[in-house]
Motif scaffolding. Sequence first.
Motif, PDB file in Angstrom:
ATOM      1  N   SER A  89     -19.760   7.305 -16.163  1.00 16.59           N
ATOM      2  CA  SER A  89     -19.003   7.921 -15.053  1.00 16.59           C
ATOM      3  C   SER A  89     -19.306   7.202 -13.744  1.00 16.59           C
ATOM      4  O   SER A  89     -18.393   6.889 -12.964  1.00 16.59           O
ATOM      5  CB  SER A  89     -19.378   9.396 -14.879  1.00 16.59           C
TER       6      SER A  89
ATOM      7  N   ASP B 224     -23.437  13.434  -0.588  1.00 19.06           N
ATOM      8  CA  ASP B 224     -22.285  14.269  -0.966  1.00 19.06           C
ATOM      9  C   ASP B 224     -21.362  13.505  -1.908  1.00 19.06           C
ATOM     10  O   ASP B 224     -20.852  14.049  -2.888  1.00 19.06           O
ATOM     11  CB  ASP B 224     -21.492  14.699   0.275  1.00 19.06           C
TER      12      ASP B 224
ATOM     13  N   ARG C   4     -23.036  13.327  -5.276  1.00 19.37           N
ATOM     14  CA  ARG C   4     -22.933  14.604  -6.002  1.00 19.37           C
ATOM     15  C   ARG C   4     -21.523  14.788  -6.563  1.00 19.37           C
ATOM     16  O   ARG C   4     -21.333  15.314  -7.649  1.00 19.37           O
ATOM     17  CB  ARG C   4     -23.281  15.774  -5.078  1.00 19.37           C
ATOM     18  N   ASP C   5     -20.556  14.356  -5.788  1.00 25.03           N
ATOM     19  CA  ASP C   5     -19.175  14.467  -6.234  1.00 25.03           C
ATOM     20  C   ASP C   5     -18.959  13.651  -7.523  1.00 25.03           C
ATOM     21  O   ASP C   5     -18.376  14.132  -8.494  1.00 25.03           O
ATOM     22  CB  ASP C   5     -18.270  13.952  -5.104  1.00 25.03           C
TER      23      ASP C   5
ATOM     24  N   LEU D 228     -21.224  12.769  -9.625  1.00 31.13           N
ATOM     25  CA  LEU D 228     -22.052  13.319 -10.715  1.00 31.13           C
ATOM     26  C   LEU D 228     -21.534  14.665 -11.219  1.00 31.13           C
ATOM     27  O   LEU D 228     -21.925  15.114 -12.308  1.00 31.13           O
ATOM     28  CB  LEU D 228     -23.495  13.508 -10.224  1.00 31.13           C
ATOM     29  N   SER D 229     -20.647  15.290 -10.453  1.00 30.39           N
ATOM     30  CA  SER D 229     -20.278  16.675 -10.754  1.00 30.39           C
ATOM     31  C   SER D 229     -19.492  16.847 -12.054  1.00 30.39           C
ATOM     32  O   SER D 229     -19.408  17.945 -12.586  1.00 30.39           O
ATOM     33  CB  SER D 229     -19.471  17.269  -9.590  1.00 30.39           C
ATOM     34  N   GLY D 230     -18.950  15.770 -12.589  1.00 29.23           N
ATOM     35  CA  GLY D 230     -18.192  15.888 -13.835  1.00 29.23           C
ATOM     36  C   GLY D 230     -19.055  15.878 -15.085  1.00 29.23           C
ATOM     37  O   GLY D 230     -18.544  16.008 -16.194  1.00 29.23           O
ATOM     38  N   ASN D 231     -20.355  15.683 -14.907  1.00 23.35           N
ATOM     39  CA  ASN D 231     -21.254  15.600 -16.065  1.00 23.35           C
ATOM     40  C   ASN D 231     -22.357  16.652 -15.918  1.00 23.35           C
ATOM     41  O   ASN D 231     -22.769  16.980 -14.811  1.00 23.35           O
ATOM     42  CB  ASN D 231     -21.891  14.209 -16.134  1.00 23.35           C
ATOM     43  N   ILE D 232     -22.832  17.117 -17.058  1.00 28.16           N
ATOM     44  CA  ILE D 232     -23.868  18.153 -17.036  1.00 28.16           C
ATOM     45  C   ILE D 232     -25.176  17.610 -17.605  1.00 28.16           C
ATOM     46  O   ILE D 232     -25.184  16.957 -18.655  1.00 28.16           O
ATOM     47  CB  ILE D 232     -23.410  19.378 -17.864  1.00 28.16           C
TER      48      ILE D 232
ATOM     49  N   TYR E 157     -31.133  17.036 -11.112  1.00 28.84           N
ATOM     50  CA  TYR E 157     -30.149  16.256 -10.348  1.00 28.84           C
ATOM     51  C   TYR E 157     -30.696  15.454  -9.165  1.00 28.84           C
ATOM     52  O   TYR E 157     -30.042  14.555  -8.678  1.00 28.84           O
ATOM     53  CB  TYR E 157     -28.977  17.138  -9.866  1.00 28.84           C
TER      54      TYR E 157
ATOM     55  N   VAL F  97     -29.084  11.843  -8.046  1.00 23.52           N
ATOM     56  CA  VAL F  97     -28.448  11.539  -6.746  1.00 23.52           C
ATOM     57  C   VAL F  97     -29.108  10.296  -6.140  1.00 23.52           C
ATOM     58  O   VAL F  97     -28.426   9.377  -5.661  1.00 23.52           O
ATOM     59  CB  VAL F  97     -28.549  12.747  -5.792  1.00 23.52           C
TER      60      VAL F  97
END
Length: 153
Positions: A109, A123, A126-127, A129-133, A139, A143
């Motif tokens: 990603s 920010d 984080r955006d 990275l936000s599609g993956n868990i 985290y 970041v």
Amino acid sequence: MPEISVTVNGEPHEEAVDDRLTLADFLRERLRLTGTHLGCEHGVCGACTVIVDGAAVRSCLMLAAQADGAEVETVESLADDHGLNPLQEAFKKHHALQCGFCTPGFLMSVTAALREEPIEDADQARDVLSGNICRCTGYRGLVQAVLDAGAAK
Ligand code: FES
Ligand code: FES
């Protein structure tokens, strides 16, 4: 059974595939590229993320037949004979992984995102990275690793 012609990590493959075979299973079971991980198999966790024709995609949600004519990149393409690439080195440096299950998906990603534009602040990181868990890291290291790799570009 459809015949597909697909390039994976620069190598061409001609394969007959079942209509319902997912791209994730094709990569893992047919090509033995087991770096692509399957978590939820519902498009939620992102562990199965690979790059198809330049875009990050969930390989659990794409059929192998849909990859006909495509260029696919998996996590196995990132390192070379000289070692890890800068993003992988940044993950290592910032302890951005623990069990590592989610790591291939995050790496792919972020790789796709960094090709589109630099990542310059937390920010933005984080955006991306936000599609993956991830269930382990908290985290913070992720970041930092993304910012480090983004700055290195
Ligand atoms: S396994 Fe594909 S998104 Fe979770
Ligand atoms: S490092 Fe374990 S799930 Fe992310």
